[in-house]
Structure formats: C-alpha cells, structure tokens
Design an enzyme around this catalytic site. Structure first.
Site, PDB file in Angstrom:
ATOM      1  N   ASP A 109      43.119   2.785  -2.693  1.00 41.23           N
ATOM      2  CA  ASP A 109      42.805   3.442  -1.418  1.00 41.23           C
ATOM      3  C   ASP A 109      41.460   4.131  -1.558  1.00 41.23           C
ATOM      4  O   ASP A 109      41.164   4.703  -2.614  1.00 41.23           O
ATOM      5  CB  ASP A 109      43.899   4.462  -1.058  1.00 41.23           C
ATOM      6  CG  ASP A 109      43.944   4.744   0.420  1.00 41.23           C
ATOM      7  OD1 ASP A 109      44.964   4.449   1.056  1.00 41.23           O
ATOM      8  OD2 ASP A 109      42.921   5.264   0.953  1.00 41.23           O
ATOM      9  N   GLU A 120      54.832  -8.063   7.467  1.00 40.54           N
ATOM     10  CA  GLU A 120      55.869  -7.178   6.929  1.00 40.54           C
ATOM     11  C   GLU A 120      56.776  -6.735   8.075  1.00 40.54           C
ATOM     12  O   GLU A 120      56.304  -6.448   9.160  1.00 40.54           O
ATOM     13  CB  GLU A 120      55.174  -5.967   6.281  1.00 40.54           C
ATOM     14  CG  GLU A 120      56.109  -5.027   5.588  1.00 40.54           C
ATOM     15  CD  GLU A 120      57.074  -5.762   4.680  1.00 40.54           C
ATOM     16  OE1 GLU A 120      56.638  -6.348   3.698  1.00 40.54           O
ATOM     17  OE2 GLU A 120      58.289  -5.760   4.973  1.00 40.54           O
ATOM     18  N   PHE A 121      58.068  -6.667   7.813  1.00 43.66           N
ATOM     19  CA  PHE A 121      59.020  -6.295   8.872  1.00 43.66           C
ATOM     20  C   PHE A 121      59.777  -5.016   8.557  1.00 43.66           C
ATOM     21  O   PHE A 121      60.813  -4.747   9.154  1.00 43.66           O
ATOM     22  CB  PHE A 121      60.011  -7.451   9.112  1.00 43.66           C
ATOM     23  CG  PHE A 121      59.340  -8.736   9.504  1.00 43.66           C
ATOM     24  CD1 PHE A 121      58.819  -8.898  10.780  1.00 43.66           C
ATOM     25  CD2 PHE A 121      59.204  -9.780   8.593  1.00 43.66           C
ATOM     26  CE1 PHE A 121      58.177 -10.077  11.148  1.00 43.66           C
ATOM     27  CE2 PHE A 121      58.564 -10.960   8.951  1.00 43.66           C
ATOM     28  CZ  PHE A 121      58.049 -11.113  10.226  1.00 43.66           C
ATOM     29  N   CYS A 150      53.992   1.435  15.452  1.00 43.54           N
ATOM     30  CA  CYS A 150      53.998  -0.036  15.540  1.00 43.54           C
ATOM     31  C   CYS A 150      54.205  -0.564  16.959  1.00 43.54           C
ATOM     32  O   CYS A 150      53.314  -1.178  17.527  1.00 43.54           O
ATOM     33  CB  CYS A 150      55.056  -0.606  14.610  1.00 43.54           C
ATOM     34  SG  CYS A 150      54.807  -0.070  12.916  1.00 43.54           S
TER      35      CYS A 150
END
Ligand code: UGA
Length: 430
Positions: A26, A148-149, A260
C-alpha cells in the site's frame, strides 16, 4: 496484493492461510505501519486474529509500501485498489488501477499473472493489458479478471466458503495458475468458473446490481404493504420459498448502503450508457434507493406533524450493516442527518462505527450503550440490525423513554410484543 482495503487485506491473509507467501502493498506508509503492528485499519470480525497469526507465527504474510520492489518477486499480482465513484459523475474512478498497471509495466522481471480483483467496468482489464504492453513484452505477463464477492462483516467466511470463484482469462497458462491458487477451494467442491475476461467483469456488476434490485423491489413492495394492511415479512417469506426467487436479499429496510452497491449500480449503468444501452431497471433501482432514506426520515417527521424541535431521538446503529465499522453511504447516517437538520435532538450508539461517524456527524450525541440512548428519548430508531440490538429489554426501554415510539427499520422486533408493552411501534412494510 496491491491495496490493503477490504478485498486486498482479507484476500492476502486468506491466501496466506491457504499456505501461499503473500505480500500486501500500500502506498500509505502509516497504514502499512499499523497493519505491521497487528492493527487492522477497519473492523472485520476475525481479521485481527488472522493478521496476528500470519505476522507472528507462519511468517507467510508480509507488508511493503514499495510497489516497484514488491513486483519483482511476484508471480501473481492482484490489483485490489479502490474504484470509487468519480466526483460529479456515475462512472468508476480507475486512476489508481491504471497507476498500478503503469508500475507493473515498469517492473516486471519474470513472467507474472496480473489479476484484476478490484471491481472494474468491462474493458478495464484489456486496458491494463495495453498499459503493461507499452513497456513489457507480451510473453512476460498475462491479465486475468477474478472478481471478489465477499461481504463486509463476513469477509473471511465468504472468502473461504464462496458460492463460486470466477476466473476470466484469455489463455490456458494463466487459467491453470489461477486454478492452482484456488485449488484449496476446489478441493472443498467450490464451483470454479472459467470465462472470458469480459464475462468475468460483467458478472461482478450484474451480481451486485441484481442483489440491489431485489432489495429495492422488496422495499417498494413494503411501501404498498404499509398502505394496504399487508405484512412485507410474510410476503418476502412466501416469495422466497419459491426456489426460482430465493429468500436472500428480500429483507425490506431503509435502503442499501455501503461501499459497493450504491457505487456499483451507478457504474454499471454508466458503462451500459457508454455502449448506448439504457439500463432502465438499474437506473430505477438507483433512484428508488437514493430517495429511500429521506422518505423514511419524512415518515418519522410526519409522525410528529413535521415538528421535531426539542424532540429527543435515539438511533441504534450507524454502520451500513452489522459487523462492520464502515459508514460509507450508510442509510442510518443519512437519516440521522435529516432528523438533526429538522431540529431533532439526536443521540446514538453503535458498537463499532462511532469513531468514523463522529468525523462526518460531529454535532450529535454519542452514547455508551443502547440503554443510554433510550434515557429520556421520545423516539427510538433501530437503524442497523446489530445482534446486540435484537433482544433489548422492552420493559427497561419503556421505563427509560418518555412516551416511547419505536421505528424498527430492520423489522427485528415482533410488532405485537412491542405493542403489548404499551410502546408505539412502526416497522417497515407492516
Ligand atoms: C456486497 C455483496 O453482497 C458482496 O457479494 C460483494 O462482494 C460486495 O458488495 C462488494 O462488491 O465488494 P456488502 O456491501 O459488504 O457486500 O454488503 P451486503 O451484505 O451485500 O449489504 C449491502 C446493503 O444492502 C446493506 O446496506 C444491507 O443492509 C442492505 N440489505 C441487504 C438490505 O437492505 N436487505 C437485504 O435483504 C440485504
């Protein structure tokens, strides 16, 4: 993993749990420092323990803020940076994604697979390929889309036990590498679907938008139920028993929030528009959801003839859903703000989200517990269904509050039981 948000940090730690050596990168040095000390930058059940385990015992998990150096060692690079909504537009902002692609193009040493795990509009992974191709030869890398879920609040479990894994590739070599990475899930019989890159990118947005559609659908049905004497919980239960419909995501409430759904429905529609396709259903979902928390606030105001001055209003739950400290697009924050602006005296409590909430709503009262919120309040709004709000002592609430009125925006109480206590009760869709 490039990016240590929910997706990057959770995936990095879960891949370490599978036995892979994982490096999370990061650009924010203070974030990396804090993670290196075992402190997650956000609240996610179980994640602190997993972090400490892999930092201290297995040593399979490491951290860096030097992307160029980190890339030299990686055989698979997951792009897991944020793709927020652009300011004043509905499109996803891909600046961070493309900046990572630039870095990758400059630093590939050995062959590597570059995986888009951030939620990105269809076409983005091809663009990443173009960017990397400008400085690296095509035999040095492949691009893959692997959406991604996972859900906030149950991210580790969702990663370890997904309904499916989607791998969008353009050749066998990269597909085989991805299947090897997900082998631990395949062994536990998870469906692993190979698709084109474009299909994988569309699957992510179509899935989130469909779930959002289910929520908005039942929320509008709830409005009808309220006016015709029906009960939306009975309606959604009966609908959900039809296997073609399914019971999940049919809970009526104050509207969907979080980092989201609100951004993804907008971005999906913006992508369609670019291709001259009008997503009328998704647009309607977005409009319905955007107006919902304000309409709920109006309903609460109407109960008091639009005069909230001097009325003490308690709010339980500030995060957009339980088990997270995330307040992004939280409907409860929107409602708190509306009622505050209308003159109500707002008191609130959330088990984990108060620190974040104070930054954007500094001028309301933050309490130590749910009962503390009830003390002297006229109205109690249950805005987020944290488990600890599900079995409050109604007798105590009645004693603590003044002539109590409860707005249960998540339908977690039994209407009859509350009313039998002599408390005025308003659920959603009842
Ligand atoms: C969502 C998806 O569920 C994940 O599969 C996906 O990976 C994630 O977005 C993402 O794209 O990163 P999340 O935003 O963490 O996950 O939370 P959800 O559990 O989906 O809830 C979203 C919102 O819908 C919350 O505000 C929740 O209260 C609301 N909701 C959910 C309802 O109002 N009713 C329901 O029946 C279900």
């Amino acid at each position: 993993m490039v990016g240590t948000g929910y997706v990057g940090l959770v995936s990095g730690l879960c891949f370490a749990e599978f036995g892979f050596e994982t490096l999370c990168v990061d650009k924010d040095q203070s974030r990396i420092n804090s993670i290196a000390k075992g402190v997650c930058p956000f609240f996610e059940p179980g994640l602190d323990d997993l972090l400490v385990k892999h930092l201290n015992s297995t040593k399979r998990f490491s951290l860096s803020n030097n992307l160029s150096e980190s890339l030299k060692e990686a055989s698979v690079v997951f792009i897991t940076v944020g793709t927020p909504t652009k300011r004043l537009e509905n499109e996803a902002d891909l600046n961070d994604v493309y900046a990572v692609a630039e870095k990758i193009s400059e630093n590939i040493v050995n062959y590597c697979v570059v995986v888009t795990k951030s939620t990105v509009p269809v076409g983005t992974t091809r663009k990443i390929k173009e960017i990397i191709s400008q400085k690296s030869s095509s035999d040095k890398f492949d691009v893959v889309s692997n959406p991604e879920f996972l859900r906030e609040g149950s991210a580790i479990n969702d990663f370890m036990h997904p309904d499916r894994v989607v791998i969008g590739t353009e050749n066998k070599k990269s597909e085989d590498i991805m299947r090897q990475i997900y082998r631990p899930l395949y062994l536990q019989k998870t469906s692993i679907l190979s698709t084109t890159i474009e299909s994988a990118e569309v699957i992510k947005y179509a899935s989130n938008s469909f779930l959002a559609t289910k929520i908005s659908f039942i929320n509008e049905v709830a409005d009808l139920c309220e006016t015709v004497g029906a009960d939306v919980q009975d309606v959604s239960k009966a609908m959900g028993l039809d296997k073609r419909i399914g019971e999940k995501f049919l809970h009526a409430g104050p509207g969907f929030g979080g980092s989201c759904f609100p951004k993804d429905v907008k971005a999906f529609s913006a992508t369609a528009k670019k291709h001259n396709i009008e997503f009328s259903i998704i647009n309607a979902v977005n409009a319905s959801n955007e107006s919902r928390p304000r309409r709920i606030a109006s309903k609460i105001k109407n109960r008091f003839n639009n005069k909230l001055d001097g009325i003490s209003i308690g709010i339980l739950g500030l995060s957009f859903k339980p088990n997270t400290d995330d307040i992004r697009d939280s409907t409860s924050i929107i409602i708190a703000n509306e009622l505050n602006k209308s003159g109500g005296n707002i008191k609130c409590f959330d088990p984990h989200a108060m620190t974040n909430a104070k930054e954007i709503l500094p001028d309301i009262d933050y309490c130590k517990s749910a009962y503390d919120v009830c003390k002297g309040s006229r109205v109690l709004i249950i805005a987020t269904e944290w488990n600890e709000f599900r079995a409050l002592d109604l007798k105590k609430i009645k004693e603590l509050m003044k002539d109590p009125v409860i707005f249960d925006l998540r339908n977690i109480y039994n209407e009859t039981e509350v009313k039998d206590m002599g408390i005025e009760y308003h659920g959603v869709g009842k």
